[in-house]
Write a protein that holds these residues in place. Sequence first.
Motif, PDB file in Angstrom:
ATOM      1  N   GLU A  70       4.043 102.130  23.540  1.00 24.23           N
ATOM      2  CA  GLU A  70       3.106 101.256  24.246  1.00 24.23           C
ATOM      3  C   GLU A  70       3.783 100.549  25.409  1.00 24.23           C
ATOM      4  OE1 GLU A  70       0.687  98.673  21.892  1.00 24.23           O
ATOM      5  OE2 GLU A  70       0.724 100.057  20.196  1.00 24.23           O
ATOM      6  N   ALA A  71       3.021 100.358  26.451  1.00 22.13           N
ATOM      7  CA  ALA A  71       3.520  99.651  27.636  1.00 22.13           C
ATOM      8  C   ALA A  71       3.384  98.147  27.440  1.00 22.13           C
ATOM      9  CB  ALA A  71       2.745 100.094  28.866  1.00 22.13           C
ATOM     10  N   ASP A  72       4.164  97.416  28.207  1.00 22.01           N
ATOM     11  CA  ASP A  72       4.133  95.956  28.192  1.00 22.01           C
ATOM     12  C   ASP A  72       3.998  95.497  29.638  1.00 22.01           C
ATOM     13  OD1 ASP A  72       4.415  93.297  27.339  1.00 22.01           O
ATOM     14  OD2 ASP A  72       6.599  93.382  27.490  1.00 22.01           O
ATOM     15  N   THR A  73       3.100  94.553  29.882  1.00 16.62           N
ATOM     16  CA  THR A  73       2.874  94.128  31.261  1.00 16.62           C
ATOM     17  C   THR A  73       2.764  92.621  31.358  1.00 16.62           C
ATOM     18  OG1 THR A  73       1.664  94.880  33.209  1.00 16.62           O
ATOM     19  CG2 THR A  73       0.347  94.139  31.415  1.00 16.62           C
ATOM     20  N   HIS A  74       3.228  92.084  32.453  1.00 20.72           N
ATOM     21  CA  HIS A  74       2.965  90.686  32.820  1.00 20.72           C
ATOM     22  C   HIS A  74       3.069  90.575  34.327  1.00 20.72           C
ATOM     23  CE1 HIS A  74       7.127  89.393  33.722  1.00 20.72           C
ATOM     24  NE2 HIS A  74       7.478  90.213  32.737  1.00 20.72           N
ATOM     25  N   HIS A  75       2.316  89.644  34.848  1.00 21.27           N
ATOM     26  CA  HIS A  75       2.214  89.461  36.292  1.00 21.27           C
ATOM     27  C   HIS A  75       1.898  90.802  36.943  1.00 21.27           C
ATOM     28  CE1 HIS A  75       4.301  85.878  34.845  1.00 21.27           C
ATOM     29  NE2 HIS A  75       3.634  85.258  35.824  1.00 21.27           N
ATOM     30  N   ARG A  76       2.703  91.259  37.847  1.00 22.38           N
ATOM     31  CA  ARG A  76       2.443  92.536  38.525  1.00 22.38           C
ATOM     32  C   ARG A  76       3.447  93.601  38.116  1.00 22.38           C
ATOM     33  NH1 ARG A  76       2.572  89.830  44.115  1.00 22.38           N
ATOM     34  NH2 ARG A  76       4.414  91.109  44.104  1.00 22.38           N
ATOM     35  N   GLN A  77       4.013  93.491  36.923  1.00 21.79           N
ATOM     36  CA  GLN A  77       5.002  94.477  36.503  1.00 21.79           C
ATOM     37  C   GLN A  77       4.693  95.019  35.117  1.00 21.79           C
ATOM     38  OE1 GLN A  77       8.725  92.495  36.914  1.00 21.79           O
ATOM     39  NE2 GLN A  77       8.125  90.790  35.656  1.00 21.79           N
ATOM     40  N   THR A  78       5.023  96.294  34.939  1.00 26.77           N
ATOM     41  CA  THR A  78       4.790  96.980  33.677  1.00 26.77           C
ATOM     42  C   THR A  78       6.036  97.762  33.314  1.00 26.77           C
ATOM     43  OG1 THR A  78       2.436  97.218  34.125  1.00 26.77           O
ATOM     44  CG2 THR A  78       3.374  98.723  32.516  1.00 26.77           C
ATOM     45  N   ARG A  79       6.425  97.672  32.055  1.00 25.38           N
ATOM     46  CA  ARG A  79       7.539  98.497  31.572  1.00 25.38           C
ATOM     47  C   ARG A  79       6.990  99.423  30.496  1.00 25.38           C
ATOM     48  NH1 ARG A  79      11.261  94.974  27.415  1.00 25.38           N
ATOM     49  NH2 ARG A  79       9.515  94.102  26.257  1.00 25.38           N
ATOM     50  N   PHE A  80       7.502 100.647  30.494  1.00 22.58           N
ATOM     51  CA  PHE A  80       7.022 101.621  29.522  1.00 22.58           C
ATOM     52  C   PHE A  80       8.032 102.758  29.390  1.00 22.58           C
ATOM     53  CE2 PHE A  80       5.623 102.954  33.638  1.00 22.58           C
ATOM     54  CZ  PHE A  80       5.739 104.331  33.640  1.00 22.58           C
ATOM     55  N   ARG A  81       7.926 103.478  28.267  1.00 22.93           N
ATOM     56  CA  ARG A  81       8.749 104.658  28.046  1.00 22.93           C
ATOM     57  C   ARG A  81       7.894 105.887  28.315  1.00 22.93           C
ATOM     58  NH1 ARG A  81      11.681 105.140  22.776  1.00 22.93           N
ATOM     59  NH2 ARG A  81      13.145 106.327  24.012  1.00 22.93           N
ATOM     60  N   TRP A  82       8.525 106.921  28.805  1.00 29.32           N
ATOM     61  CA  TRP A  82       7.850 108.173  29.086  1.00 29.32           C
ATOM     62  C   TRP A  82       8.684 109.323  28.540  1.00 29.32           C
ATOM     63  CZ3 TRP A  82      11.266 111.060  31.705  1.00 29.32           C
ATOM     64  CH2 TRP A  82      12.217 110.399  32.503  1.00 29.32           C
ATOM     65  N   GLY A  83       8.014 110.440  28.328  1.00 30.26           N
ATOM     66  CA  GLY A  83       8.695 111.655  27.902  1.00 30.26           C
ATOM     67  C   GLY A  83       8.400 112.767  28.886  1.00 30.26           C
ATOM     68  N   LEU A  84       9.317 113.708  28.986  1.00 24.51           N
ATOM     69  CA  LEU A  84       9.141 114.888  29.829  1.00 24.51           C
ATOM     70  C   LEU A  84       9.481 116.102  28.986  1.00 24.51           C
ATOM     71  CD1 LEU A  84       8.701 116.327  32.572  1.00 24.51           C
ATOM     72  CD2 LEU A  84      11.139 115.924  33.035  1.00 24.51           C
ATOM     73  N   GLY A  85       8.503 117.007  28.871  1.00 26.61           N
ATOM     74  CA  GLY A  85       8.732 118.219  28.101  1.00 26.61           C
ATOM     75  C   GLY A  85       7.535 119.124  28.134  1.00 26.61           C
TER      76      GLY A  85
END
Length: 119
Positions: A70-85
């Motif tokens: 799950e992503a986490d956001t506050h103000h104008r920024q978002t952090r999240f994990r992604w996968g490539l495959g």
Amino acid sequence: MTYTTDIVGRYLATWNATGDERAALLSAHWSPAARYTDPLAEVAGHEGIAAVIDGVHARFPGWVFTEVGEADTHHRQTRFRWGLGPEGAEPPVIGFDVVVLDESGRIEDVRGFLDRVPT
């Protein structure tokens, strides 16, 4: 959180797209002066970002980016994990990005980290 889902969805759609579709996504959702930095690249502008994406597509043809967790956001920024495959498979590449939006809601700055990369 629709706000977070929209940001991550637009971001990953850009990374999964090619050609005219990618150009349209960059134009619609990324600031013209957007910056992207990860351990392998540091670029600015739509052309620089498109070149990095092209490099990933060339190295991993047919692979797709997906959200991991799950992503986490506050103000104008978002952090999240992604996968490539390969689509539908456990992604062998996992990363973590922080996306910052400009005042109009377009992607302005991305700071990327690679957590797991195949040898």
